[in-house]
Structure formats: structure tokens, C-alpha cells
Enzyme design. Structure first.
Site, short mmCIF file in Angstrom:
data_model
loop_
_atom_site.label_atom_id
_atom_site.label_comp_id
_atom_site.label_asym_id
_atom_site.label_seq_id
_atom_site.Cartn_x
_atom_site.Cartn_y
_atom_site.Cartn_z
N GLU A 118 -48.46 -72.05 -19.01
CA GLU A 118 -47.58 -73.16 -18.67
C GLU A 118 -46.11 -72.78 -18.88
OE1 GLU A 118 -48.76 -75.60 -17.14
OE2 GLU A 118 -50.34 -76.71 -18.17
N ASP A 144 -59.47 -67.56 -16.89
CA ASP A 144 -59.30 -68.55 -17.96
C ASP A 144 -60.56 -69.37 -18.16
OD1 ASP A 144 -59.05 -70.02 -15.55
OD2 ASP A 144 -56.88 -69.95 -15.67
#
Length: 262
Positions: free
Chosen positions: A143, A67
């Protein structure tokens, strides 16, 4: 999912680094998915030691960063490009053309994400994906409520994750709220996933990931569906696991299966 319980953080890193080394021995052109944050630091330190001792050669290894923060240049001290350069790449003999990472300031975000997915496919897929886990069960920056089939894309961080990340930034410095991350579907295509977790703050996330239902509310729980996951945790992080002693017994005795075939 194989749950491996170790005494402490150092033992976790020894185990994870040993797994990477063994996979590299099988395939010197290993494709390694690289996580960032505090958890993998000990693993990268051990990989550097393997290289310095002549036990591991990175000249054919290819890597993909997990990421990146949107808005940060690669030179920013908190970018994950900078993190990987500092904590691994600059200290081993990996070729720069074999390092793949998401850009913090791509001109075309959607196009960049598609190109990243294509680069992974061209590399033949990820052989070993290193992961940590967030307090809320996030893997990568997927998330809670992330699609379990998601691909590399933009994600908005939760307030809890922003607060956790703030400790890495200077006081008063803006903490990024948007990131690019490999998707859960992308991660699930790795041949082997090695997830590490240490400390009491991860107890709930580990319990939900290992023994809870598979749900987008705990993204890590999808790893229950992966055919080859090694989840390496310390005593603190594994404290809430109901089947803890069983996992310990399985790990300690797995080499004895052959005795019953003799």
C-alpha cells in the site's frame, strides 16, 4: 518501461499471455510470479488453452503466489491459494511441489516470510512476475507509504482496498485487513515484470505510475526504475497519459529499428 496500449481487456490478456508463452519457450523451467484478483483471470484462461492445445507444458514450471490474506485457510473460497488452484493449477500439469504460496495461518509469520524469500532465491529468482495495480497505485498488497526496498512481510490494508476487496466476500462476512505480500524490493528482483490494467478506475494510478515521480506514495511508480517492465493497459486505463500517442508509436514501430542498420 514499455507501455503497451490495447483496445480492451481481451487484447490485454492476449498480449500478456503471449509474453508468458514466449518466455516459457526460452525456459521451460520458467519461474512465474502469480498475481490474483480480477485482472489476471483472462491471462490464466489463455495459459490453460495453451496447455490444452499442447502449446505449453507446465511440468517444469515453478510458481510463487504474490500474496495471501492472513486468517484464511487454503480451502477458503476467497484465499489466493484457492484462487490459483481454481483458475490455473487444477487445469494444467504443474507439479504440486513446484507451487509455492504464502500461508494464511503460519505459526511463525516472520519465519515464514524469510523462508518464502529463501525459496525464491533457491529457485533462481522469478523470471516473469505478473502484476495488477490498485486504484491507489499499490502493487501486490504494498500500500502507499510502503518501503521501496521492502521484502515479503505483513501489511495492513487501507480502507479503500478493503472496500474494493469486499465485493468478493459474502454480505456480512469479515473482509481481512491484514495480508502477507511480496515486498517491493522482492518484486523489483524479477527479471521481467508484466503489469496489466483495465478500466477508468485505474486511470489516476496508471498516470502516476508511468509519468509521475518515483514515490512510496504510489508504490507502482518504482517500476520506472526496473530494467524490464511491460505495462499493458487498455484505452480507458491509459486515458490520462500525457505521452499516450508516443507510447503507441513506439510499440507499433519498435520492429523497424533494424531497418536503420541495414
Amino acid at each position: 518501461m514499455e507501455v503497451i496500449i490495447k483496445a480492451d481487456y481481451d487484447a490485454i490478456c492476449d498480449e500478456a499471455a503471449g509474453i508468458v508463452l514466449e518466455e516459457w519457450k526460452k525456459k521451460p523451467g520458467l519461474v512465474l510470479g502469480c498475481a490474483t484478483g480480477s485482472t489476471p483471470l483472462g491471462v490464466y484462461g489463455r495459459l490453460i488453452e495453451f496447455y490444452r492445445k499442447g502449446e505449453m507444458d507446465f511440468s517444469h514450471v515453478r510458481t510463487f503466489n504474490l500474496d495471501e490474506y492472513i486468517g484464511l485457510e487454503e480451502s477458503h473460497p476467497q484465499s489466493y491459494a484457492f484462487y490459483m488452484d481454481t483458475n490455473l493449477f487444477s487445469q494444467v500439469n504443474i507439479k504440486r511441489e513446484n507451487i509455492h504460496r504464502l500461508k494464511g495461518k503460519p505459526r511463525d509469520i516472520d519465519g515464514h516470510c524469510r523462508e518464502y524469500e529463501e525459496a525464491i532465491r533457491r529457485a533462481g529468482g522469478i523470471d516473469v512476475q505478473l502484476l495488477g495495480i490498485g486504484r491507489n497505485g499499490h502493487v501486490g498488497f504494498n500500500e502507499p507509504t510502503s518501503s521501496l526496498r521492502s521484502r515479503t512481510r505483513v501489511k495492513t490494508l487501507t480502507e479503500a482496498t478493503v472496500q474494493d476487496n469486499a465485493r468478493c466476500f459474502l454480505e456480512g462476512e469479515m473482509v481481512p485487513r491484514f495480508v502477507l505480500t511480496m515486498g517491493i524490493g522482492t518484486l523489483m528482483e524479477a527479471r521481467l515484470i508484466v503489469l496489466m490494467s483495465s478500466g477508468v478506475k485505474k486511470q489516476d494510478a496508471i498516470r502516476a505510475t508511468v509519468e509521475g515521480p518515483v514515490t512510496a506514495s504510489v508504490p507502482g511508480s518504482v517500476l520506472q526504475l526496473h530494467p524490464s517492465v511491460k505495462l499493458i493497459v487498455d484505452e480507458e486505463s491509459s486515458a490520462l497519459l500525457a505521452q499516450k500517442e508516443y507510447y503507441r508509436y513506439v510499440y507499433e514501430h519498435k520492429g523497424r529499428v533494424g531497418e536503420y542498420l541495414a
